[in-house]
Design a protein around this motif. Structure first.
Motif, short mmCIF file in Angstrom:
data_model
loop_
_atom_site.label_atom_id
_atom_site.label_comp_id
_atom_site.label_asym_id
_atom_site.label_seq_id
_atom_site.Cartn_x
_atom_site.Cartn_y
_atom_site.Cartn_z
N TRP A 112 0.76 -0.88 -0.10
CA TRP A 112 -0.10 0.47 0.07
C TRP A 112 0.68 1.15 -0.24
O TRP A 112 0.13 2.16 -0.81
N ASP A 113 1.96 1.13 0.32
CA ASP A 113 3.38 2.10 0.75
C ASP A 113 4.01 2.77 -0.37
O ASP A 113 4.52 3.72 -0.40
N LYS A 173 -2.45 3.13 0.45
CA LYS A 173 -1.37 4.54 1.57
C LYS A 173 -3.06 3.65 2.28
O LYS A 173 -3.24 4.71 3.41
N ALA A 205 -1.38 3.75 6.38
CA ALA A 205 -0.84 5.35 6.81
C ALA A 205 -1.94 6.43 6.80
O ALA A 205 -1.38 7.15 7.54
N SER A 206 -2.14 6.16 5.69
CA SER A 206 -3.70 7.35 5.84
C SER A 206 -4.53 7.22 6.75
O SER A 206 -4.53 8.03 7.73
#
Length: 718
Positions: free
Chosen positions: A236-237, A243, A246-247
């Motif tokens: 995802w990163d 993201k 993280a988001s």
């Protein structure tokens, strides 16, 4: 005074859960890897639960009228002969296996079991030697090719379906097929390409395979599957990744995460719950809880679903109409999955409350009451659009309804005792293994007719047990009473009535009482100057089909303090009074659950004009008008609901000298402007044949007066 009618006139319209059938429950195959973040509330095999009442009838209809009758050949055709008929045809058989297996475990239907067995054998027979079990040709696999960009997604659902079947049958062929699929995926990503580059919506579609990969790790104990799961989350990163973790960990809303595609994102969050459970790592769980809270606070409809146009939007942007593509059924089902995951992991009441909201409202509203068909989207106003086609939502809805059984009763512990979490007020029964013996919790309920229910305990010998009954937030009052039972302690704690005893005896009873009455709910920021009616967990709607000759749905206003009364009869219905344009002239009205509204084709509406709110000055003067047309046609919509996505036609396969659509007012009105919007155009028609004259606007000032032409659509093409 006689009514006035306005008509558009033209020449030729061009053609163009039942009780378990077995004596011995079916227990799931245990995991080899125990959870490192243990559930507070544990799922029970569906074979141990009988769900009756209103919701149980919907569950039964889902199993008998949908899952048992699905034609599986179109779902398997793309595997038998690749490529399939469309890019995501591969997802449907896995979804069906998931729902059908849970339904069979619950109801014990041998015919359904035979159908499942054959489907599993037929699907596995299509698996290629390298483990591939998709519907694409070799040169278009595991990528974003034209017409072939849902490969990992289809494998995900095959994994879910076959793992569920293995879980309740112990099938080795199904288990081996899952391992082959997972091994192929793990050898493909990232060696050949990133998994982000093999899924739509920024990779969220492909990475949602996380859920079954973690489950396979727990079934096998093989670390490579856990490694692959961690790789998926890490992907995802990547520069083009969504993201997701993280988001959300940074406190962003779901509308700011990835491309805000609701179904795919929620699917990934369900996978994160499984990863948190398997690893014990809270950094996977806390962002999921944040996302859930964000949806509830800012993006959840009163009816228990989310999304418009299949995406999350800015806070409190919750359009209601058909054209907004409200509450994709895939989103509703995955929201239910996520809420059930969090109920298991935390045991918190709030997750059970949202399951209630979704089951009784948006999920049931998407289901035809007969159980055979589903809506793709389910608007809060307009007309429902059930269909029988092969769609993602037609396959997802039955999965959500099958989960209602396991959401009703869960096993837990309290104060050092074995405990039962009761999360339903429906007539039901749970056969649970507690304190070294099987104990049966039987519920005899008057819900949804009245706010009374009785829990009866059946045990062969006295049992030490705690019973936690969820007090739903829709009831302002919730009380329990125990007569003739010694040594029972009762208290309210964290949203539950907790009843503990070291010696429950066979036949002991617990009386429950709760509020079951109508309430008015303010529309808030999302629906200013509007209000809705509820009855217990049910959101109600005004359905024109139940109010013939009454106020049209778009003109209904609520009356302050008006309470509804139950109308006797087999179907839930409630009577009261409403107002139309004239606030001083109350009219009788019938309300139905949103779940049932629109089932017979009528226009309906949940959010109505709030008490004391006048009709807007720019509202159509025709809002109260009755619609007619020259011949019925084959589409039931409206030309008068202000909704461009709904329409009617006069097409019946024959030519006619002329066709017309008319609106009859209840009383004459002065009309300054008529707005005509062209409807839907099809390959075989959808327009007026104006070669012999332009489409005319006519009125008659009294019921039997001659028609007067007052205008024409001068720019309409000939």
């Amino acid at each position: 005074m006689k009514p006035a009618t306005l008509v558009l006139l033209a020449g030729l319209l061009a053609l163009g859960s039942s009780a378990s059938a077995r004596s011995a429950p079916i227990e799931p195959v245990p995991f080899k890897v125990p959870a490192k973040l243990d559930d507070v509330a544990h799922l029970v095999s569906p074979s141990r639960i009988e769900l009756g009442g209103w919701l149980g009838a919907r569950v039964k209809a889902n199993a008998t009228n949908r899952l048992l009758n699905v034609d599986l050949e179109p779902l398997l055709a793309g595997y038998r002969k690749r490529p399939g008929s469309h890019p995501w045809i591969g997802e449907h058989i896995g979804k069906w296996l998931h729902a059908a297996t849970l339904a069979w475990v619950n109801n014990g239907d041998p015919a359904l079991k035979a159908k499942i067995d054959k489907a599993v054998a037929d699907l596995i027979a299509c698996q290629e030697p390298d483990g591939y079990l998709g519907t694409y040709v070799p040169e278009k696999r595991f990528g974003l090719f034209k017409g072939a960009d849902w490969d990992v997604w289809s494998h995900k659902y095959n994994l879910i379906g076959l793992l569920t079947y293995h879980q309740y049958t112990g099938s080795r062929p199904a288990f081996d097929a899952c391992r082959k699929m997972a091994d192929l995926l793990a050898s493909t990503f990232p060696a050949r390409r990133s998994i982000i580059a093999a899924g739509t919506h920024g990779g969220m579609a492909s990475t949602s395979v996380l859920e079954p990969i973690v489950l396979l790790y727990r079934f096998t104990g093989e670390a490579r599957y856990l490694d692959f799961a961690r790789y998926i989350v890490g992907s995802w990163d990547e520069p083009n990744g969504p993201k997701v973790l993280a988001s959300l960990a940074a406190g962003k809303g779901v509308d700011e995460t990835g491309n805000a595609k609701a179904y795919e994102m929620l699917s990934n969050l369900v996978g994160l719950c499984e990863l948190a459970r398997a690893t014990g790592d809270r950094e996977y769980l806390d962002p999921v809880i944040h996302a859930w809270e964000d949806v509830v606070a800012n993006r959840l409809y009163l009816t228990g679903s989310a999304s418009a146009g299949e995406h999350f939007h800015e806070a409190h942007v919750l359009p209601n109409g058909v054209g907004a593509h409200v509450g994709e059924t895939c989103v509703t089902t995955t929201w239910i999955q996520l809420s059930l995951q969090l109920l298991r992991l935390t045991g918190e009441r709030r997750y059970g409350d949202e399951l209630d909201r979704a089951f009784y409202n948006h999920l049931a509203a998407a289901q035809d009451p007969d159980g055979d068909d589903w809506c793709y989207y389910t608007a809060l106003e307009g007309r429902k659009q059930y269909d029988a086609h092969i769609t993602c939502c037609h396959s997802s809805g039955p999965r959500g309804m099958a989960l209602a059984v396991q959401a009703a009763y869960l096993e837990t512990s309290f104060g050092g005792r074995d405990a039962v979490l009761v999360s339903t007020l429906e007539t039901s029964k749970a056969r649970l293994l507690r304190d070294g013996q099987e104990v049966v919790i039987e519920q005899r309920s008057e819900f949804p007719e009245a706010g009374r229910s009785t829990l009866v305990i059946h045990a062969s010998k006295p049992i030490r047990l705690a019973i936690l009954v969820r007090m739903p937030t829709w009831s302002a009052r919730f009380a329990s009473a125990i007569q003739g039972v010694d040594g029972v302690e009762s208290r309210a704690q964290d949203g539950f009535v907790v009843l503990t005893s070291d010696g429950w005896k066979d036949g002991d009873e617990i009386e429950l009482s709760f509020d079951l009455k109508s309430k008015q709910v303010d529309g808030g920021v999302s629906n200013p100057e509007r209000a809705a009616m509820t009855w217990g967990p049910f959101v109600l709607a005004y359905d024109e089909a139940r109010n013939p000759g009454g106020v049209p749905a778009q003109a209904v206003g609520l009356i302050k303090g008006e309470s509804l009364k139950r109308i006797p009869g087999p179907a839930l219905a409630f009577g009261g009074k409403v107002v139309g344009r004239n606030a001083d002239d109350p009219k009788p009205a019938v309300f139905t659950p949103f779940a049932d509204a629109g089932a017979t084709g009528g226009a309906y509406r949940v959010w109505l004009r709030a008490p004391g709110v006048a009709v807007a000055r720019n509202d159509s003067l025709l809002a109260d008008a009755e619609e007619t047309r020259s011949r019925p046609g084959n589409v039931e919509g409206s030309i008068n609901d202000g909704e461009p996505e709904t329409f009617v036609v006069t097409f019946d396969g024959r030519k006619a000298p002329e066709d017309w659509y008319a609106l009859t007012l209840r009383e004459p009105a002065t009309i300054g402007r008529v707005v005509f919007r062209h409807g839907r155009t099809f390959h075989d028609g959808g327009w007026f044949d104006a070669r012999r004259g332009k489409t005319r606007v006519q009125v008659r000032r009294e019921a039997e007066a001659p028609w007067e032409t007052v205008g024409e659509l001068a720019d309409y093409p000939t």
